[in-house]
Write a protein that holds these residues in place. Structure first.
Motif, PDB file in Angstrom:
ATOM      1  N   CYS A 181       0.822  -1.206   0.000  1.00  0.00           N
ATOM      2  CA  CYS A 181       0.000   0.000   0.000  1.00  0.00           C
ATOM      3  C   CYS A 181       0.860   1.261   0.000  1.00  0.00           C
ATOM      4  O   CYS A 181       1.836   1.379   0.745  1.00  0.00           O
ATOM      5  CB  CYS A 181      -0.920   0.000   1.223  1.00  0.00           C
ATOM      6  SG  CYS A 181      -2.052   1.402   1.270  1.00  0.00           S
ATOM      7  N   ASN A 182       0.474   2.208  -0.860  1.00  0.00           N
ATOM      8  CA  ASN A 182       1.070   3.541  -0.858  1.00  0.00           C
ATOM      9  C   ASN A 182       0.035   4.475  -0.238  1.00  0.00           C
ATOM     10  O   ASN A 182      -0.908   4.902  -0.901  1.00  0.00           O
ATOM     11  CB  ASN A 182       1.418   3.969  -2.290  1.00  0.00           C
ATOM     12  CG  ASN A 182       2.169   5.274  -2.341  1.00  0.00           C
ATOM     13  OD1 ASN A 182       1.935   6.171  -1.543  1.00  0.00           O
ATOM     14  ND2 ASN A 182       3.083   5.390  -3.292  1.00  0.00           N
ATOM     15  N   PHE A 183       0.204   4.783   1.026  1.00  0.00           N
ATOM     16  CA  PHE A 183      -0.834   5.489   1.782  1.00  0.00           C
ATOM     17  C   PHE A 183      -1.114   6.884   1.228  1.00  0.00           C
ATOM     18  O   PHE A 183      -2.224   7.393   1.363  1.00  0.00           O
ATOM     19  CB  PHE A 183      -0.455   5.544   3.258  1.00  0.00           C
ATOM     20  CG  PHE A 183      -0.444   4.198   3.924  1.00  0.00           C
ATOM     21  CD1 PHE A 183      -1.618   3.622   4.385  1.00  0.00           C
ATOM     22  CD2 PHE A 183       0.739   3.478   4.057  1.00  0.00           C
ATOM     23  CE1 PHE A 183      -1.622   2.374   4.988  1.00  0.00           C
ATOM     24  CE2 PHE A 183       0.745   2.228   4.658  1.00  0.00           C
ATOM     25  CZ  PHE A 183      -0.436   1.673   5.114  1.00  0.00           C
ATOM     26  N   HIS A 184      -0.125   7.495   0.613  1.00  0.00           N
ATOM     27  CA  HIS A 184      -0.341   8.818   0.032  1.00  0.00           C
ATOM     28  C   HIS A 184      -1.374   8.761  -1.097  1.00  0.00           C
ATOM     29  O   HIS A 184      -2.128   9.712  -1.310  1.00  0.00           O
ATOM     30  CB  HIS A 184       0.976   9.382  -0.499  1.00  0.00           C
ATOM     31  CG  HIS A 184       2.004   9.607   0.563  1.00  0.00           C
ATOM     32  ND1 HIS A 184       1.860  10.560   1.545  1.00  0.00           N
ATOM     33  CD2 HIS A 184       3.189   8.985   0.808  1.00  0.00           C
ATOM     34  CE1 HIS A 184       2.913  10.525   2.351  1.00  0.00           C
ATOM     35  NE2 HIS A 184       3.730   9.583   1.924  1.00  0.00           N
ATOM     36  N   LYS A 185      -1.408   7.645  -1.800  1.00  0.00           N
ATOM     37  CA  LYS A 185      -2.336   7.514  -2.918  1.00  0.00           C
ATOM     38  C   LYS A 185      -3.771   7.239  -2.456  1.00  0.00           C
ATOM     39  O   LYS A 185      -4.711   7.476  -3.207  1.00  0.00           O
ATOM     40  CB  LYS A 185      -1.870   6.400  -3.857  1.00  0.00           C
ATOM     41  CG  LYS A 185      -0.546   6.695  -4.545  1.00  0.00           C
ATOM     42  CD  LYS A 185      -0.140   5.545  -5.470  1.00  0.00           C
ATOM     43  CE  LYS A 185       1.158   5.849  -6.188  1.00  0.00           C
ATOM     44  NZ  LYS A 185       1.567   4.726  -7.081  1.00  0.00           N
ATOM     45  N   ILE A 198      -5.591   8.727  -0.126  1.00  0.00           N
ATOM     46  CA  ILE A 198      -6.354   9.966   0.033  1.00  0.00           C
ATOM     47  C   ILE A 198      -6.757  10.517  -1.332  1.00  0.00           C
ATOM     48  O   ILE A 198      -7.906  10.948  -1.534  1.00  0.00           O
ATOM     49  CB  ILE A 198      -5.545  11.013   0.817  1.00  0.00           C
ATOM     50  CG1 ILE A 198      -5.199  10.470   2.214  1.00  0.00           C
ATOM     51  CG2 ILE A 198      -6.319  12.312   0.917  1.00  0.00           C
ATOM     52  CD1 ILE A 198      -6.389  10.159   3.078  1.00  0.00           C
ATOM     53  N   ALA A 199      -5.824  10.509  -2.274  1.00  0.00           N
ATOM     54  CA  ALA A 199      -6.121  11.010  -3.615  1.00  0.00           C
ATOM     55  C   ALA A 199      -7.208  10.174  -4.290  1.00  0.00           C
ATOM     56  O   ALA A 199      -7.999  10.692  -5.083  1.00  0.00           O
ATOM     57  CB  ALA A 199      -4.852  11.016  -4.463  1.00  0.00           C
ATOM     58  N   LYS A 216      -9.103   9.241   6.038  1.00  0.00           N
ATOM     59  CA  LYS A 216      -8.255   8.751   7.114  1.00  0.00           C
ATOM     60  C   LYS A 216      -8.977   8.862   8.436  1.00  0.00           C
ATOM     61  O   LYS A 216      -9.476   9.943   8.795  1.00  0.00           O
ATOM     62  CB  LYS A 216      -6.947   9.533   7.166  1.00  0.00           C
ATOM     63  CG  LYS A 216      -5.952   8.972   8.176  1.00  0.00           C
ATOM     64  CD  LYS A 216      -4.622   9.705   8.110  1.00  0.00           C
ATOM     65  CE  LYS A 216      -3.623   9.087   9.071  1.00  0.00           C
ATOM     66  NZ  LYS A 216      -2.300   9.790   9.035  1.00  0.00           N
ATOM     67  N   TYR A 239      -7.966   3.597   7.013  1.00  0.00           N
ATOM     68  CA  TYR A 239      -8.493   4.433   5.942  1.00  0.00           C
ATOM     69  C   TYR A 239      -9.777   3.760   5.439  1.00  0.00           C
ATOM     70  O   TYR A 239      -9.823   2.535   5.300  1.00  0.00           O
ATOM     71  CB  TYR A 239      -7.489   4.539   4.792  1.00  0.00           C
ATOM     72  CG  TYR A 239      -6.211   5.264   5.154  1.00  0.00           C
ATOM     73  CD1 TYR A 239      -5.980   6.574   4.744  1.00  0.00           C
ATOM     74  CD2 TYR A 239      -5.219   4.632   5.900  1.00  0.00           C
ATOM     75  CE1 TYR A 239      -4.808   7.242   5.062  1.00  0.00           C
ATOM     76  CE2 TYR A 239      -4.037   5.277   6.227  1.00  0.00           C
ATOM     77  CZ  TYR A 239      -3.838   6.585   5.804  1.00  0.00           C
ATOM     78  OH  TYR A 239      -2.672   7.232   6.130  1.00  0.00           O
ATOM     79  N   GLU A 244      -3.402   0.162   9.157  1.00  0.00           N
ATOM     80  CA  GLU A 244      -2.112   0.847   9.182  1.00  0.00           C
ATOM     81  C   GLU A 244      -0.988   0.029   8.569  1.00  0.00           C
ATOM     82  O   GLU A 244       0.079   0.563   8.249  1.00  0.00           O
ATOM     83  CB  GLU A 244      -1.757   1.209  10.625  1.00  0.00           C
ATOM     84  CG  GLU A 244      -2.675   2.275  11.217  1.00  0.00           C
ATOM     85  CD  GLU A 244      -2.338   2.615  12.646  1.00  0.00           C
ATOM     86  OE1 GLU A 244      -1.987   1.677  13.401  1.00  0.00           O
ATOM     87  OE2 GLU A 244      -2.414   3.794  13.018  1.00  0.00           O
ATOM     88  N   CYS A 268      -3.610   2.470  -5.852  1.00  0.00           N
ATOM     89  CA  CYS A 268      -3.140   2.826  -4.509  1.00  0.00           C
ATOM     90  C   CYS A 268      -2.039   1.926  -3.963  1.00  0.00           C
ATOM     91  O   CYS A 268      -1.543   2.177  -2.855  1.00  0.00           O
ATOM     92  CB  CYS A 268      -4.311   2.823  -3.520  1.00  0.00           C
ATOM     93  SG  CYS A 268      -5.673   3.906  -3.994  1.00  0.00           S
ATOM     94  N   ASP A 321       1.702  -0.297  -4.704  1.00  0.00           N
ATOM     95  CA  ASP A 321       2.885  -0.450  -5.548  1.00  0.00           C
ATOM     96  C   ASP A 321       3.201  -1.926  -5.701  1.00  0.00           C
ATOM     97  O   ASP A 321       3.200  -2.674  -4.711  1.00  0.00           O
ATOM     98  CB  ASP A 321       4.088   0.278  -4.934  1.00  0.00           C
ATOM     99  CG  ASP A 321       3.847   1.778  -4.810  1.00  0.00           C
ATOM    100  OD1 ASP A 321       3.159   2.331  -5.688  1.00  0.00           O
ATOM    101  OD2 ASP A 321       4.342   2.377  -3.838  1.00  0.00           O
TER     102      ASP A 321
END
Length: 221
Positions: A11-15, A17-18, A23, A28, A46, A94, A96
């Motif tokens: 998981c790429n947590f930054h993606k 939200i987009a 959160k 999430y 998490e 979301c 990688d």
């Protein structure tokens, strides 16, 4: 179902939200509607673990038939397909891609790329989890990560990843008396040994064996 689509992804947590996740404490959450019949609630914790639930829009009750293999029929099949499409889209946008399933296996792969410039080669369609690492100077194998059932080498019922490395024959007996070491799986049992990639052995210990294995792959007979 969720584990299937995230087997080789992180998981790429930054993606998140987009993409539309909100959160909250420890997780999430994402909501969507499926087939105009179900509310879909997707959770990512998490650690990046994905889970989800379907709720009937009229009754508010949770729908679970899509998870029961014995349930057949056109409606259930359409539900499974639609739910998988949602999961795959989330993972595609979301997460990688990772070459292997386990965290330790992927950390080792990063080390080998950074240290020796080698990436795993997946040579067998029948065994998509088997990745070979070659010495780029002479194309000889010096490491192989394999995805197997534990019963192949130990008395346990689970899926594991292992690493085969080259060793000096005189090291074999001593290593096999230690936890985490097994006779070489599908390789010469005099010159190779199997290490279990389940955190039994530290990354540093595994790296030392890989460094030696790389050196041995350079040696001439």
């Amino acid at each position: 179902m969720e584990n299937e689509v995230t087997r080789r992804a992180r998981c790429n947590f930054h993606k998140l939200i987009a993409y539309g996740f909100e959160k909250q404490v420890g997780q999430y959450i994402y909501h969507t509607i499926m087939m105009d019949v179900f509310n879909v609630e997707i959770h990512v914790d998490e650690e990046g673990n994905l889970s989800g639930k379907l709720y009937d829009m009229e009754s508010g009750e949770e729908y679970v038939n899509h998870r029961i293999k014995q349930q057949t029929g056109e409606f259930v099949s359409k539900m499974r397909e639609a739910y998988f499409e949602i999961l795959y889209d989330i993972v595609t946008n979301c997460y990688d891609a990772q070459p292997f399933i386990g965290n330790q296996s992927n950390r080792i792969a990063v080390y080998l790329k950074e240290t020796y410039g080698t990436t795993p080669e997946f040579l067998w369609k029948k065994y998509p989890g088997h990745g070979v690492f070659r010495n780029t100077q002479n194309q000889k194998w010096y490491g192989i990560i394999l995805n197997i059932h534990a019963s192949k080498i130990m008395n346990e019922d689970k899926e594991i990843e292992i690493l085969d490395v080259k060793i000096k024959p005189e090291q074999l007996e001593e290593l096999l008396n230690k936890p985490g070491y097994y006779p070489a799986y599908h390789m010469n049992k005099k010159n190779w040994i199997t290490l279990v990639l389940d955190e039994t052995l530290s990354d540093e210990e595994i790296k030392q064996h890989l460094d030696e294995s790389f050196h041995l792959s350079n040696c001439k007979k």
